[in-house]
Write a protein that holds these residues in place. Structure first.
Motif, PDB file in Angstrom:
ATOM      1  N   THR A  81       3.339   3.388  -6.390  1.00 35.36           N
ATOM      2  CA  THR A  81       3.158   2.174  -5.593  1.00 35.36           C
ATOM      3  C   THR A  81       3.690   2.338  -4.178  1.00 35.36           C
ATOM      4  OG1 THR A  81       5.235   1.324  -6.530  1.00 35.36           O
ATOM      5  CG2 THR A  81       3.172   0.643  -7.591  1.00 35.36           C
ATOM      6  N   GLY A  82       4.829   2.995  -4.033  1.00 38.97           N
ATOM      7  CA  GLY A  82       5.374   3.209  -2.700  1.00 38.97           C
ATOM      8  C   GLY A  82       4.467   4.059  -1.845  1.00 38.97           C
ATOM      9  N   THR A  83       3.855   5.064  -2.447  1.00 41.67           N
ATOM     10  CA  THR A  83       2.923   5.921  -1.719  1.00 41.67           C
ATOM     11  C   THR A  83       1.677   5.146  -1.309  1.00 41.67           C
ATOM     12  OG1 THR A  83       3.694   7.881  -2.908  1.00 41.67           O
ATOM     13  CG2 THR A  83       1.541   8.026  -1.866  1.00 41.67           C
ATOM     14  N   ILE A  84       1.184   4.290  -2.207  1.00 40.05           N
ATOM     15  CA  ILE A  84       0.022   3.470  -1.868  1.00 40.05           C
ATOM     16  C   ILE A  84       0.343   2.578  -0.677  1.00 40.05           C
ATOM     17  CG2 ILE A  84      -1.546   1.678  -2.695  1.00 40.05           C
ATOM     18  CD1 ILE A  84      -1.017   2.748  -5.553  1.00 40.05           C
ATOM     19  N   ALA A  85       1.514   1.938  -0.742  1.00 35.66           N
ATOM     20  CA  ALA A  85       1.882   0.971   0.290  1.00 35.66           C
ATOM     21  C   ALA A  85       2.182   1.633   1.627  1.00 35.66           C
ATOM     22  CB  ALA A  85       3.088   0.158  -0.173  1.00 35.66           C
ATOM     23  N   GLU A  86       2.856   2.779   1.600  1.00 39.51           N
ATOM     24  CA  GLU A  86       3.346   3.401   2.831  1.00 39.51           C
ATOM     25  C   GLU A  86       2.417   4.460   3.405  1.00 39.51           C
ATOM     26  OE1 GLU A  86       6.044   2.505   4.449  1.00 39.51           O
ATOM     27  OE2 GLU A  86       6.748   1.037   2.993  1.00 39.51           O
ATOM     28  N   ALA A  87       1.857   5.300   2.535  1.00 38.59           N
ATOM     29  CA  ALA A  87       1.100   6.462   3.013  1.00 38.59           C
ATOM     30  C   ALA A  87      -0.405   6.274   2.965  1.00 38.59           C
ATOM     31  CB  ALA A  87       1.482   7.699   2.200  1.00 38.59           C
ATOM     32  N   ILE A  88      -0.890   5.421   2.060  1.00 37.05           N
ATOM     33  CA  ILE A  88      -2.337   5.273   1.918  1.00 37.05           C
ATOM     34  C   ILE A  88      -2.854   4.032   2.638  1.00 37.05           C
ATOM     35  CG2 ILE A  88      -4.233   4.958   0.272  1.00 37.05           C
ATOM     36  CD1 ILE A  88      -2.658   6.541  -1.778  1.00 37.05           C
ATOM     37  N   LYS A  89      -2.190   2.900   2.435  1.00 34.35           N
ATOM     38  CA  LYS A  89      -2.714   1.629   2.949  1.00 34.35           C
ATOM     39  C   LYS A  89      -1.851   0.970   4.027  1.00 34.35           C
ATOM     40  CE  LYS A  89      -6.565   1.456   0.885  1.00 34.35           C
ATOM     41  NZ  LYS A  89      -7.793   1.516   1.710  1.00 34.35           N
ATOM     42  N   ASN A  90      -0.663   1.485   4.285  1.00 37.22           N
ATOM     43  CA  ASN A  90       0.209   0.924   5.331  1.00 37.22           C
ATOM     44  C   ASN A  90       0.365  -0.597   5.200  1.00 37.22           C
ATOM     45  OD1 ASN A  90       0.579   3.469   6.657  1.00 37.22           O
ATOM     46  ND2 ASN A  90      -1.464   3.240   7.525  1.00 37.22           N
ATOM     47  N   ILE A  91       0.785  -1.024   4.034  1.00 36.65           N
ATOM     48  CA  ILE A  91       0.939  -2.450   3.746  1.00 36.65           C
ATOM     49  C   ILE A  91       2.219  -2.964   4.387  1.00 36.65           C
ATOM     50  CG2 ILE A  91       1.262  -4.157   1.909  1.00 36.65           C
ATOM     51  CD1 ILE A  91      -0.399  -2.343   0.089  1.00 36.65           C
ATOM     52  N   ASP A  92       2.110  -4.046   5.134  1.00 34.14           N
ATOM     53  CA  ASP A  92       3.274  -4.649   5.773  1.00 34.14           C
ATOM     54  C   ASP A  92       4.025  -5.521   4.777  1.00 34.14           C
ATOM     55  OD1 ASP A  92       2.670  -3.513   8.239  1.00 34.14           O
ATOM     56  OD2 ASP A  92       1.329  -5.173   8.777  1.00 34.14           O
ATOM     57  N   GLY A  93       5.335  -5.555   4.930  1.00 32.37           N
ATOM     58  CA  GLY A  93       6.148  -6.409   4.071  1.00 32.37           C
ATOM     59  C   GLY A  93       6.293  -5.847   2.667  1.00 32.37           C
ATOM     60  N   ILE A 100      -1.227  -4.897  -3.048  1.00 32.49           N
ATOM     61  CA  ILE A 100      -1.780  -3.560  -3.308  1.00 32.49           C
ATOM     62  C   ILE A 100      -3.196  -3.676  -3.840  1.00 32.49           C
ATOM     63  CG2 ILE A 100      -1.547  -1.502  -4.744  1.00 32.49           C
ATOM     64  CD1 ILE A 100       1.463  -1.805  -4.562  1.00 32.49           C
ATOM     65  N   ALA A 101      -3.417  -4.614  -4.766  1.00 30.52           N
ATOM     66  CA  ALA A 101      -4.753  -4.792  -5.337  1.00 30.52           C
ATOM     67  C   ALA A 101      -5.760  -5.175  -4.260  1.00 30.52           C
ATOM     68  CB  ALA A 101      -4.709  -5.855  -6.427  1.00 30.52           C
ATOM     69  N   GLU A 102      -5.367  -6.073  -3.353  1.00 30.37           N
ATOM     70  CA  GLU A 102      -6.270  -6.487  -2.270  1.00 30.37           C
ATOM     71  C   GLU A 102      -6.564  -5.335  -1.309  1.00 30.37           C
ATOM     72  OE1 GLU A 102      -4.197  -9.736  -0.540  1.00 30.37           O
ATOM     73  OE2 GLU A 102      -4.792 -11.180  -2.090  1.00 30.37           O
ATOM     74  N   ALA A 103      -5.566  -4.461  -1.091  1.00 28.28           N
ATOM     75  CA  ALA A 103      -5.778  -3.327  -0.189  1.00 28.28           C
ATOM     76  C   ALA A 103      -6.680  -2.270  -0.815  1.00 28.28           C
ATOM     77  CB  ALA A 103      -4.429  -2.711   0.178  1.00 28.28           C
ATOM     78  N   LEU A 104      -6.609  -2.106  -2.124  1.00 27.92           N
ATOM     79  CA  LEU A 104      -7.403  -1.080  -2.808  1.00 27.92           C
ATOM     80  C   LEU A 104      -8.839  -1.525  -3.076  1.00 27.92           C
ATOM     81  CD1 LEU A 104      -4.814   0.173  -5.465  1.00 27.92           C
ATOM     82  CD2 LEU A 104      -5.465   1.316  -3.345  1.00 27.92           C
ATOM     83  N   ALA A 105      -9.056  -2.824  -3.210  1.00 26.06           N
ATOM     84  CA  ALA A 105     -10.373  -3.341  -3.619  1.00 26.06           C
ATOM     85  C   ALA A 105     -11.520  -2.875  -2.729  1.00 26.06           C
ATOM     86  CB  ALA A 105     -10.322  -4.864  -3.683  1.00 26.06           C
ATOM     87  N   PRO A 106     -11.384  -2.882  -1.385  1.00 22.35           N
ATOM     88  CA  PRO A 106     -12.519  -2.427  -0.555  1.00 22.35           C
ATOM     89  C   PRO A 106     -12.924  -0.977  -0.811  1.00 22.35           C
ATOM     90  CG  PRO A 106     -10.930  -3.650   0.773  1.00 22.35           C
ATOM     91  CD  PRO A 106     -10.288  -3.410  -0.552  1.00 22.35           C
ATOM     92  N   ASP A 107     -12.004  -0.175  -1.347  1.00 24.20           N
ATOM     93  CA  ASP A 107     -12.313   1.230  -1.641  1.00 24.20           C
ATOM     94  C   ASP A 107     -12.906   1.408  -3.028  1.00 24.20           C
ATOM     95  OD1 ASP A 107     -11.330   1.973   0.824  1.00 24.20           O
ATOM     96  OD2 ASP A 107      -9.325   2.442   0.069  1.00 24.20           O
ATOM     97  N   GLY A 108     -13.073   0.296  -3.759  1.00 22.28           N
ATOM     98  CA  GLY A 108     -13.585   0.406  -5.121  1.00 22.28           C
ATOM     99  C   GLY A 108     -12.572   0.999  -6.072  1.00 22.28           C
ATOM    100  N   VAL A 109     -11.283   0.717  -5.829  1.00 20.65           N
ATOM    101  CA  VAL A 109     -10.195   1.284  -6.625  1.00 20.65           C
ATOM    102  C   VAL A 109      -9.366   0.160  -7.237  1.00 20.65           C
ATOM    103  CG1 VAL A 109      -8.088   2.689  -6.550  1.00 20.65           C
ATOM    104  CG2 VAL A 109     -10.100   3.375  -5.228  1.00 20.65           C
ATOM    105  N   GLU A 110      -8.941   0.355  -8.468  1.00 21.26           N
ATOM    106  CA  GLU A 110      -8.117  -0.626  -9.173  1.00 21.26           C
ATOM    107  C   GLU A 110      -6.836   0.030  -9.665  1.00 21.26           C
ATOM    108  OE1 GLU A 110      -8.277  -3.414 -13.232  1.00 21.26           O
ATOM    109  OE2 GLU A 110     -10.064  -2.337 -12.532  1.00 21.26           O
TER     110      GLU A 110
END
Length: 504
Positions: A81-93, A100-110
């Protein structure tokens, strides 16, 4: 026989055939010990339910695995999860599950339910170094600028790695980059004093390392979670949900230690985990069938794939480079420009080139062959152009005086005189490609790089040699084969006098 029982059995058989007839589910993993274990567990769990699985275990780093998932070349792999948030999707906060789910959805990933443990980053030093220098927390590091530091290459570049850590803690030093699995050996033999670690690494206990306290709370939570494509069979997604909450930090650390120091294969460790946790269900007859693969079978398969990658790159490169050289060697600007462009290809790091090709052509053998083709062009093209432009002008004037037509001049003058250098260029390109092709393992292309990459991750010298020795042997064999080819194609007096191309 009861009609209902008959119909039920028929339905079960039909469902089994339906599962078998579908495309295999591609299971990948990143290239470190824990990822090998979890990826293998995912693959075995799916197989236990009748799904056909295509393994891409040890595929590569974060970018390679995630890009392959988005492109549809991979169906599932375990991420953090930390890698998704920091390195893949750059999620703020705070990276909540919803964010995370909202950030992954446009890529067709769950993202499915996590395994239950938190494998966060940490900084580790030998206990003796920590005691001698009074190191207990990361904020102590600015007071010890002379520490010899080396961290993994990915950690060195990631925003949740050294750059962010440096800003928060005011650390001025920039460490060297090192392969993660080799860093522990470097700590043990005293070559370095500090490296990055994963909090569930089995090596932390093995090498008696002190983990520095993250006293300013820099590192986020890294919960291990399966990432799947949203178009993956819903039955498969339901099967994978069984791993949710089945491991804690200590248990995962023990599994990692069993792989690195216990002499057990990642396949058997994954199987034990699935059985011990009851993840395979209540069927007492359920068994995990471990892949049976002898050393001879692995060598044959890996060597065959390696030779295919090299041949599929070098043969087209030879045709293109030699044909281009003969077409442009009389045009100085074009010939120099072509050699210059081919040289630029050599400046692109092979791993970077492979990663850049994934969004274009996916993973597997095709991007590997394209990369090797580009690397093979330079030595062949440069040798051919140099040989053709260096032919004695007097010989060319004699050919014209003899009334030779352009095609005859090409056949009787240019080709024989340039052949030694051309063969030398192809020879050099083939040897270069044999070595470079080992990196193709990072994008699922197979070959002799597979055991090398896995051996590095598991600190297993035997596996490293399983790939390195055959690769070196292929290079030697290639040299011998090209010596024979040169004797066959090139007259003896030209072989002995023309050595200009062998320096490339």
């Amino acid at each position: 026989m009861n009609l209902g029982v008959t119909l039920a059995r028929t339905a079960v058989v039909a469902a089994s055939f339906a599962v078998a007839a579908e495309e295999p589910i591609v299971v990948a993993s990143k290239n470190f010990t824990e990822a090998y274990i979890l990826g293998e567990a995912v693959a075995q769990l799916l197989e236990s339910e009748g799904f056909e699985v295509d393994r891409k275990i040890g595929l590569g780093g974060t970018k390679i695995c995630y890009d392959a998932l988005v492109e549809g070349d991979v169906d599932v792999y375990v991420e953090y999860t930390g890698t998704i948030a920091e390195a893949i999707k750059n999620i703020d906060g705070e990276p909540t599950r919803q964010k995370i789910a909202e950030a992954l959805a446009p890529d067709g990933v769950e993202m499915l339910d996590g395994f239950g443990f938190n494998n966060t980053y940490a900084l580790a030093v030998p206990r003796q170094v920590a005691e001698e220098r009074g190191l207990g927390k990361i904020s102590d590091l600015p007071d010890h600028p002379d520490l010899r530091m080396a961290v993994s290459h990915e950690f060195l570049e990631r925003p949740d790695g050294w750059p962010g850590l440096q800003r928060l803690y005011g650390i001025e030093e920039i460490p060297d980059g090192i392969e993660h699995a080799l860093a522990y050996e470097a700590l043990a033999d005293g070559s370095i004093d500090l490296t990055d670690a994963y909090s569930t690494d089995g090596e932390l206990k093995r090498y008696d390392l002190t983990v520095l306290e993250d006293d300013r709370g820099f590192f986020p939570t890294y919960m291990a979670v399966p990432l799947v494509r949203t178009d993956l069979d819903p039955r498969a997604r339901n099967v994978l949900r069984r791993v949710g909450g089945t491991l804690d930090d200590v248990e995962m650390s023990d599994l990692n230690a069993a792989a690195v120091f216990g002499g057990r294969s990642t396949e058997s460790i994954a199987a034990s985990y699935l059985v011990d946790k009851g993840i395979l269900g209540t069927n007492a007859e359920a068994e995990v069938v471990l892949p049976q693969d002898s050393l001879v079978a692995r060598l044959s398969r890996n060597t065959g794939r390696h030779l295919f990658l090299v041949a599929a790159a070098v043969i087209p490169a030879t045709l293109v480079a030699v044909g281009l050289a003969f077409a442009i060697f009389k045009l100085p600007w074009f010939s120099r420009g072509a050699v210059y462009i081919a040289g630029l290809m050599q400046t692109i790091p092979s791993i970077a080139l492979l990663a850049l090709l994934i969004p274009l052509v996916g993973i597997g053998w095709l991007p590997a062959v394209i990369a090797l083709f580009l690397y093979a062009l330079l030595p062949i093209l440069r040798n051919a152009v140099t040989a053709l432009t260096s032919i004695e002008p007097t010989l060319r004037r004699v050919a014209v005086a003899m009334g030779l037509k352009p095609a005859e001049e090409l056949r009787h003058v240019f080709v024989p005189l340039a052949m030694p250098s051309i063969v030398a260029g192809v020879r050099t390109a083939a040897v270069i490609c044999i070595g470079t092709a080992t990196l193709a393992a990072f994008i699922g292309a197979g070959g002799l790089g597979d055991p090398i990459v896995k051996g590095l991750a598991l600190n297993d010298t035997r596996l490293i040699l399983e790939g390195a020795i055959p690769a070196a042997s292929l290079a030697v064999l290639t040299e011998l084969v090209f010596e024979a080819v040169e004797r066959w194609l090139v007259p003896g007096h030209l072989r002995s006098s023309n050595t200009a191309g062998t320096a490339i």
